[in-house]
Design a protein around this motif. Structure first.
Motif, mmCIF file in Angstrom:
data_model
loop_
_atom_site.group_PDB
_atom_site.id
_atom_site.type_symbol
_atom_site.label_atom_id
_atom_site.label_comp_id
_atom_site.label_asym_id
_atom_site.label_seq_id
_atom_site.Cartn_x
_atom_site.Cartn_y
_atom_site.Cartn_z
ATOM 1 N N PHE A 1 0.828 -1.211 0.000
ATOM 2 C CA PHE A 1 0.000 0.000 0.000
ATOM 3 C C PHE A 1 0.861 1.259 0.000
ATOM 4 O O PHE A 1 0.582 2.225 -0.712
ATOM 5 C CB PHE A 1 -0.933 0.015 1.215
ATOM 6 C CG PHE A 1 -2.117 -0.900 1.071
ATOM 7 C CD1 PHE A 1 -2.402 -1.532 -0.139
ATOM 8 C CD2 PHE A 1 -2.970 -1.128 2.144
ATOM 9 C CE1 PHE A 1 -3.499 -2.374 -0.273
ATOM 10 C CE2 PHE A 1 -4.075 -1.961 2.022
ATOM 11 C CZ PHE A 1 -4.331 -2.583 0.818
ATOM 12 N N GLU B 1 -12.229 2.048 -6.277
ATOM 13 C CA GLU B 1 -11.273 1.811 -5.187
ATOM 14 C C GLU B 1 -11.189 0.328 -4.867
ATOM 15 O O GLU B 1 -10.117 -0.213 -4.601
ATOM 16 C CB GLU B 1 -11.667 2.639 -3.962
ATOM 17 C CG GLU B 1 -11.451 4.127 -4.203
ATOM 18 C CD GLU B 1 -12.006 5.019 -3.087
ATOM 19 O OE1 GLU B 1 -12.167 4.534 -1.952
ATOM 20 O OE2 GLU B 1 -12.277 6.199 -3.366
ATOM 21 N N LEU B 2 -12.328 -0.316 -4.913
ATOM 22 C CA LEU B 2 -12.363 -1.757 -4.675
ATOM 23 C C LEU B 2 -11.483 -2.482 -5.689
ATOM 24 O O LEU B 2 -10.665 -3.337 -5.344
ATOM 25 C CB LEU B 2 -13.805 -2.253 -4.791
ATOM 26 C CG LEU B 2 -14.076 -3.709 -4.461
ATOM 27 C CD1 LEU B 2 -14.136 -3.891 -2.955
ATOM 28 C CD2 LEU B 2 -15.371 -4.183 -5.082
ATOM 29 N N GLU C 1 -9.055 -1.253 -7.504
ATOM 30 C CA GLU C 1 -7.632 -0.932 -7.410
ATOM 31 C C GLU C 1 -6.944 -1.931 -6.472
ATOM 32 O O GLU C 1 -5.906 -2.505 -6.801
ATOM 33 C CB GLU C 1 -7.411 0.494 -6.896
ATOM 34 C CG GLU C 1 -5.927 0.857 -6.922
ATOM 35 C CD GLU C 1 -5.608 2.166 -6.222
ATOM 36 O OE1 GLU C 1 -6.526 2.794 -5.665
ATOM 37 O OE2 GLU C 1 -4.418 2.548 -6.233
ATOM 38 N N ILE C 2 -7.562 -2.137 -5.308
ATOM 39 C CA ILE C 2 -6.969 -3.070 -4.345
ATOM 40 C C ILE C 2 -6.990 -4.486 -4.901
ATOM 41 O O ILE C 2 -6.021 -5.237 -4.774
ATOM 42 C CB ILE C 2 -7.752 -3.036 -3.022
ATOM 43 C CG1 ILE C 2 -7.849 -1.619 -2.493
ATOM 44 C CG2 ILE C 2 -7.088 -3.950 -2.001
ATOM 45 C CD1 ILE C 2 -6.557 -0.980 -2.195
ATOM 46 N N ASN D 1 -7.837 6.029 -0.979
ATOM 47 C CA ASN D 1 -8.566 4.797 -1.244
ATOM 48 C C ASN D 1 -9.086 4.322 0.113
ATOM 49 O O ASN D 1 -8.308 4.113 1.045
ATOM 50 C CB ASN D 1 -7.646 3.744 -1.861
ATOM 51 C CG ASN D 1 -8.384 2.455 -2.154
ATOM 52 O OD1 ASN D 1 -9.024 1.873 -1.282
ATOM 53 N ND2 ASN D 1 -8.314 2.012 -3.400
ATOM 54 N N ARG D 2 -10.405 4.179 0.212
ATOM 55 C CA ARG D 2 -10.989 3.895 1.537
ATOM 56 C C ARG D 2 -10.512 2.576 2.133
ATOM 57 O O ARG D 2 -10.472 2.425 3.352
ATOM 58 C CB ARG D 2 -12.498 3.944 1.469
ATOM 59 C CG ARG D 2 -13.154 2.757 0.816
ATOM 60 C CD ARG D 2 -14.587 3.060 0.477
ATOM 61 N NE ARG D 2 -14.654 3.990 -0.646
ATOM 62 C CZ ARG D 2 -15.774 4.610 -1.008
ATOM 63 N NH1 ARG D 2 -16.885 4.422 -0.339
ATOM 64 N NH2 ARG D 2 -15.761 5.437 -2.038
ATOM 65 N N PHE D 3 -10.148 1.626 1.271
ATOM 66 C CA PHE D 3 -9.718 0.344 1.822
ATOM 67 C C PHE D 3 -8.314 0.443 2.420
ATOM 68 O O PHE D 3 -7.996 -0.214 3.407
ATOM 69 C CB PHE D 3 -9.808 -0.744 0.755
ATOM 70 C CG PHE D 3 -11.207 -0.913 0.240
ATOM 71 C CD1 PHE D 3 -12.162 -1.533 1.024
ATOM 72 C CD2 PHE D 3 -11.580 -0.402 -0.989
ATOM 73 C CE1 PHE D 3 -13.476 -1.664 0.582
ATOM 74 C CE2 PHE D 3 -12.885 -0.531 -1.450
ATOM 75 C CZ PHE D 3 -13.830 -1.156 -0.661
#
Lengths: 296, 296
Positions: free
Chosen positions: A164, B156-157, B159-160, A223-225
């Motif tokens: 990350f 965003e989901l 991307e991870i 990015n919220r995650f």
DNA sequence: AAATTGTTTTTTATCGATAAGTGAAAGACA
DNA sequence: TGTCTTTCACTTATCGATAAAAAACAATTT
């Protein structure tokens, strides 16, 4: 029923405001106080009522005035200002890190509830939230199991962290000069220098700075995650550092210097340099945490 | 109090076993049944007691025998076999996807509790668990806010997801020939071929296969945080696909072919090929989901 | 008219109670 | 002697009640 910790904390904060303003000064409006203390006006009014009742303020409606200097012992004790849910967290981490919990230990809701002096609901809610940290698992109808704060756990945590952080650093470098991140980065760089200058007295402040620094890097291209994952990092580090005090001053000083090199690399906008500085810092952070396991 | 859904479900399952065995056959031991049904022996005994009471079995102790064929309407209705916590999940997703929830919508615990016919505790527990999916946020003392299942969320989901998947694919390639992943990969490859051959009839089965495939890739070099993240993916995809049926057959066929190319690349152990095949598939999956937003 | 205070309604946090369910010790059987 | 059943003590899931806190509304004041 609900505890009145919000009220008590607001009350304590207001006492401090009163002392700062001095006898005879007028009180701010209820709305202003509400915004200031971060609580609803309902709670502000309750605080005001208590203050009046004890004679610390006089007058009413818009004409309230500070009546007397407030004695120090007027504050509610700190423990009464902590909501049940927070207490559970603190108690649980204590319980966990004191070695009460070997990997595989069964967690008993009722037992914890009694040990911590709260209702079972509080424990249940905490465990459900805590589950996402990857340290406990649930077997339906049959309670929780503690998985262990193990070396493997730390390694997996760091793998994600490095992934990350490198992603964020790379993305950051590509931002235009006009991005708001740059002045904010300068500001936090300054804070690093300040802390370094007073390292002997203030080395304990690093933990907070570290957290803010890494979150800042991610916030440039959010990015919220990743943000959520930082909650885990923060949480683990917070308790881990409380537990492992060895070489704290030296470790923190080293980390500050690494941060500064990392920041400089970011300003250079050179991807290779950034990559190097970032990796170096992360590797050293990882080594520190893993060393704690080996020592144990 | 606790619902007796575990018992009812175990009862229904047992009825099915009884029908399969036929009249006059002896019953398995309580221990065997317990293991079979995945419930405690206490619950098995309750089931047995009920069966005896209704005359479906006779004898006692070790000599229990199936007495009569069980009528179809002896089963408890399906709804009575779902625990409150699960009901809440289903209801909530329904509530959310039916557009009841615009971004920014306040979530009211009591209101939901009444709408779903459960206690507030159930709602609370669900929301606390659901929080990790990144779709709701909490303001202390003031309830929950729905953040919206938005385009940004999906981006965003993904991307991870791409980060994690590439990491796992890369790690997988480096494993020795003796690793257990290779035969397992062959097996799932075969399942892909089977599904492709019957695509017209079975295209709905892809969702499950997709999930198992990607989880398999991660399991080669496991990391609990990546696993956890896959829970989010699975959850989102599950409900998203229920909602977006457009071109389902075609989409799934394309995805299967991409998977097969990806699998072949993995067997080749060529990093460049793997990277290309993996990226291609992920990009196409992303496009599919984003298209659903634009259509909406 | 805008800001402030007073009042009422709504919502959350927390507890304790209880039936359902688990697990383990003790007893029976083959 | 080891498997199976009986019994019982302990645990979890779920509800409803209640005080604290927030939010909405109404009435003043400057």
């Amino acid at each position: 029923m609900k505890t009145d910790t919000v009220f008590k904390q607001a009350f304590n904060q207001t006492l401090t405001l009163l002392s700062a303003a001095g006898t005879g000064a007028p009180l701010p409006s209820e709305n202003a106080l509400s915004a200031d203390l971060g609580v609803s006006r309902t709670t502000v009014r309750k605080v005001l009522a208590h203050l009046a009742e004890r004679g610390y303020i006089t007058g009413q409606g818009r004409n309230r005035i500070i009546a007397t200097a407030v004695p120090d012992d007027a504050h509610f004790p700190h423990t009464e200002t902590i909501a049940t849910a927070q207490q559970v967290e603190v108690h649980f981490m204590e319980w966990m890190l004191r070695g009460h919990a070997q990997p595989g230990t069964q967690i008993n809701e009722l037992e914890l509830a009694r040990a911590f002096g709260v209702g079972t609901t509080g424990i249940r809610e905490f465990l459900n939230r805590f589950r996402r940290f990857g340290l406990i698992a649930k077997r339906p109808n049959a309670g929780w199991v503690f998985m262990g704060f193990t070396r493997d756990f730390a390694m997996e945590l760091f793998e994600i962290r490095e992934m990350f952080e490198l992603r964020s650093a790379r993305a950051l470098v590509r931002l235009p000069d006009s991005a708001t991140i740059w002045p904010r980065l300068r500001a936090i760089e300054r804070q690093h220098h300040e802390l370094l200058n007073q390292i002997d007295a203030r080395f304990q402040d690093f933990s907070d700075l570290d957290n803010r620094f890494h979150r800042l890097i991610n916030s440039a291209v959010p990015n919220r995650f990743i943000d959520d994952f930082y909650d885990i990092i923060t949480f683990i580090f917070h308790y881990h550092y409380q537990w492992n005090k060895r070489d704290e001053r030296l470790r923190n000083e080293t980390a500050i210097r690494e941060h500064l090199a990392y920041i400089q690399a970011l300003f250079s906008r050179d991807l290779v340099q950034v990559h190097a500085a970032c990796s170096l810092h992360l590797a050293s952070a990882r080594k520190t945490m893993l060393a704690a396991f080996d020592a144990h």
